[in-house]
Write a protein that holds these residues in place. Structure first.
Motif, PDB file in Angstrom:
ATOM      1  N   GLY A  55      33.502  20.585  53.236  1.00 21.18           N
ATOM      2  CA  GLY A  55      33.790  20.118  51.888  1.00 21.18           C
ATOM      3  C   GLY A  55      34.343  21.193  50.978  1.00 21.18           C
ATOM      4  N   ASN A  56      34.152  22.438  51.356  1.00 22.49           N
ATOM      5  CA  ASN A  56      34.658  23.551  50.546  1.00 22.49           C
ATOM      6  C   ASN A  56      36.063  23.982  50.949  1.00 22.49           C
ATOM      7  N   CYS A  57      36.579  23.442  52.058  1.00 19.75           N
ATOM      8  CA  CYS A  57      37.878  23.885  52.594  1.00 19.75           C
ATOM      9  C   CYS A  57      37.909  25.410  52.707  1.00 19.75           C
ATOM     10  N   THR A  58      36.854  25.978  53.287  1.00 25.51           N
ATOM     11  CA  THR A  58      36.636  27.423  53.227  1.00 25.51           C
ATOM     12  C   THR A  58      37.788  28.243  53.788  1.00 25.51           C
ATOM     13  N   ARG A  59      38.249  27.920  54.991  1.00 21.48           N
ATOM     14  CA  ARG A  59      39.310  28.715  55.614  1.00 21.48           C
ATOM     15  C   ARG A  59      40.616  28.607  54.815  1.00 21.48           C
ATOM     16  N   LEU A  60      40.958  27.390  54.439  1.00 19.28           N
ATOM     17  CA  LEU A  60      42.178  27.177  53.668  1.00 19.28           C
ATOM     18  C   LEU A  60      42.057  27.823  52.285  1.00 19.28           C
ATOM     19  N   ARG A  61      40.887  27.736  51.697  1.00 19.12           N
ATOM     20  CA  ARG A  61      40.645  28.341  50.392  1.00 19.12           C
ATOM     21  C   ARG A  61      40.835  29.865  50.447  1.00 19.12           C
ATOM     22  N   LYS A  62      40.266  30.496  51.478  1.00 21.80           N
ATOM     23  CA  LYS A  62      40.395  31.949  51.625  1.00 21.80           C
ATOM     24  C   LYS A  62      41.845  32.359  51.831  1.00 21.80           C
ATOM     25  N   LEU A  63      42.567  31.579  52.646  1.00 22.95           N
ATOM     26  CA  LEU A  63      43.983  31.889  52.924  1.00 22.95           C
ATOM     27  C   LEU A  63      44.814  31.815  51.648  1.00 22.95           C
ATOM     28  N   LEU A  64      44.686  30.713  50.904  1.00 23.26           N
ATOM     29  CA  LEU A  64      45.494  30.550  49.695  1.00 23.26           C
ATOM     30  C   LEU A  64      45.075  31.534  48.610  1.00 23.26           C
ATOM     31  N   PHE A 242      33.588  15.123  50.860  1.00 23.71           N
ATOM     32  CA  PHE A 242      34.350  15.367  52.094  1.00 23.71           C
ATOM     33  C   PHE A 242      35.754  14.778  51.960  1.00 23.71           C
ATOM     34  N   ASN A 243      36.479  15.194  50.927  1.00 22.29           N
ATOM     35  CA  ASN A 243      37.733  14.512  50.598  1.00 22.29           C
ATOM     36  C   ASN A 243      38.939  14.964  51.407  1.00 22.29           C
ATOM     37  N   VAL A 244      38.890  16.153  52.019  1.00 17.37           N
ATOM     38  CA  VAL A 244      40.016  16.623  52.839  1.00 17.37           C
ATOM     39  C   VAL A 244      39.549  16.701  54.288  1.00 17.37           C
ATOM     40  N   THR A 245      40.220  15.991  55.161  1.00 21.22           N
ATOM     41  CA  THR A 245      39.775  15.875  56.552  1.00 21.22           C
ATOM     42  C   THR A 245      39.866  17.193  57.317  1.00 21.22           C
ATOM     43  N   ILE A 246      39.142  17.244  58.426  1.00 17.91           N
ATOM     44  CA  ILE A 246      39.230  18.404  59.321  1.00 17.91           C
ATOM     45  C   ILE A 246      40.666  18.604  59.788  1.00 17.91           C
ATOM     46  N   GLN A 247      41.319  17.504  60.155  1.00 16.55           N
ATOM     47  CA  GLN A 247      42.696  17.593  60.646  1.00 16.55           C
ATOM     48  C   GLN A 247      43.637  18.073  59.543  1.00 16.55           C
ATOM     49  N   GLY A 248      43.441  17.583  58.334  1.00 20.39           N
ATOM     50  CA  GLY A 248      44.276  18.001  57.221  1.00 20.39           C
ATOM     51  C   GLY A 248      44.130  19.480  56.906  1.00 20.39           C
ATOM     52  N   GLN A 249      42.896  19.956  56.903  1.00 23.51           N
ATOM     53  CA  GLN A 249      42.652  21.368  56.626  1.00 23.51           C
ATOM     54  C   GLN A 249      43.270  22.259  57.700  1.00 23.51           C
ATOM     55  N   ALA A 250      43.099  21.861  58.967  1.00 19.63           N
ATOM     56  CA  ALA A 250      43.639  22.661  60.065  1.00 19.63           C
ATOM     57  C   ALA A 250      45.174  22.706  60.010  1.00 19.63           C
TER      58      ALA A 250
END
Length: 353
Positions: A55-64, A242-250
């Motif tokens: 739910g935090n989009c952790t990996r994507l959040r850190k990258l951006l 849980f608004n952004v899916t696993i597939q979307g984040q990846a």
């Protein structure tokens, strides 16, 4: 409120007109699709399909956060930019609050405001673009937010950094300034704003972005916004867990790092757009010069008629009548082959072949 009217689907048009092949040029999608690396990431992420997404989009959040040089707490992620626009309404708009946008722009700004009981005011267009002077003149003590699209959908026009800066200086600090740059990666004009760099200077600023357009991830629904920690913390209160899916984040993480594919998409769009405009010039068909991945062209007849006649020939476009541009069609820039076929079909429909 008027419900959003989606574009016609490929299967729907094929079945209705008995066509084997149909080209969709209605929704401003990337015709070359997403990065191969994004596809690989989605396939790998399917192993986690039984789990809830982060739910935090952790990996994507850190990258951006690293790439954009902003704090992680200055970012929020949504199921497309559409959801982020709805968060703004839920977090900040109360019944009777007044907001401002242009009279011909993305309908979800109005939906976000009016769904919460707010009232939207519309500034007139200037040369089919945002008239920022007119927008600033509408700001009153009752104004809660100003919504700007740069480039604008559906007209494709864009305003400069100087124009934007003058507007931001005029907007009171208690009025939100939402700047939607969904199509910003397609811009090739000088003096385009570096809006992200202004967040520290203007704590009322919200910068909207999406992975749907140049990154080609429209079906996976990933958008993000950057703003002050205070604004983001309030938007987070209305975000589903849980608004952004696993597939979307990846996919977004992989696509964001594939600079080669982004460059390829930009250059393809620019080249095909230029050749399409040249063909329209030769046919005597006027259009609005665009900084996005679509062109708004004046077909000279009722857009509903042209829309249907083009569908019969296998090309789905977007008629302009919902935007009060009755003779215009919005046409997504496809591949060179797709656009050559479209130009031929358009000439036949308008009797200019």
């Amino acid at each position: 409120m008027i419900p959003y009217v989606p574009g016609r689907s490929l299967d729907e048009v094929k079945n209705e007109y008995g066509l084997k092949e149909v080209v969709k040029l209605a929704s401003n999608e990337n015709p070359i699709g997403c990065s191969p690396k994004a596809k690989e990431a989605v396939i790998a992420s399917l192993e986690e399909s039984g789990l809830y997404p982060d739910g935090n989009c952790t990996r994507l959040r850190k990258l951006l956060s690293k790439r954009l040089a902003v704090k992680q707490t200055e970012l929020i992620f949504g199921c497309g930019a559409d959801e982020l626009i709805s968060f703004i309404g839920k977090a900040f708009i109360n019944p009777g609050d007044e907001c401002i946008t242009a009279e011909c722009t993305f309908s979800q700004y109005e939906a976000s405001v009016c769904s919460m009981g707010g009232v939207m005011s519309y500034a007139p267009m200037k040369d089919h673009g945002f008239d920022l002077e007119a927008i600033s003149s509408l700001v009153t003590e009752k104004t809660k937010a100003v919504f700007l699209a740069n480039p604008n959908n559906p007209t494709g026009t864009a305003f400069t950094a100087d124009e934007q800066n003058r507007l931001l200086e005029k907007i009171p600090s208690n009025v939100l300034a939402i700047i939607d740059e969904a199509y910003g990666e397609f811009v090739d004009m000088p003096n385009y704003p570096d809006t992200l760099a202004l967040i520290g200077k203007y704590p009322n600023l919200i910068w909207l972005k999406t992975f749907s357009k140049i990154y080609g991830l429209a079906s996976l629904r990933v958008g993000y916004a950057a703003a002050s920690e205070e604004i983001i913390s309030l938007m987070e209160k209305v975000r589903p867990p849980f608004n952004v899916t696993i597939q979307g984040q990846a996919a977004a993480e992989a696509a964001y790092q594939d600079a080669e594919h982004v460059s390829k998409s930009f250059l393809s769009n620019l080249s095909v757009k230029n050749s399409t405009c040249k063909a329209l010039d030769e046919m005597g068909i006027s259009y609005i010069p665009s900084q996005a991945n679509f062109i708004m062209l004046d077909c000279g007849i009722d857009s509903r008629t042209a829309f249907v006649d083009l569908m019969k020939k296998g090309y789905i476009t977007r008629p302009g009548y919902p935007f009060k541009m009755d003779s215009y069609l919005r046409v997504t820039i496809g591949t060179q082959k797709q656009m050559e076929g479209f130009i031929k079909a358009l000439g036949e429909v308008l009797g200019r072949s």
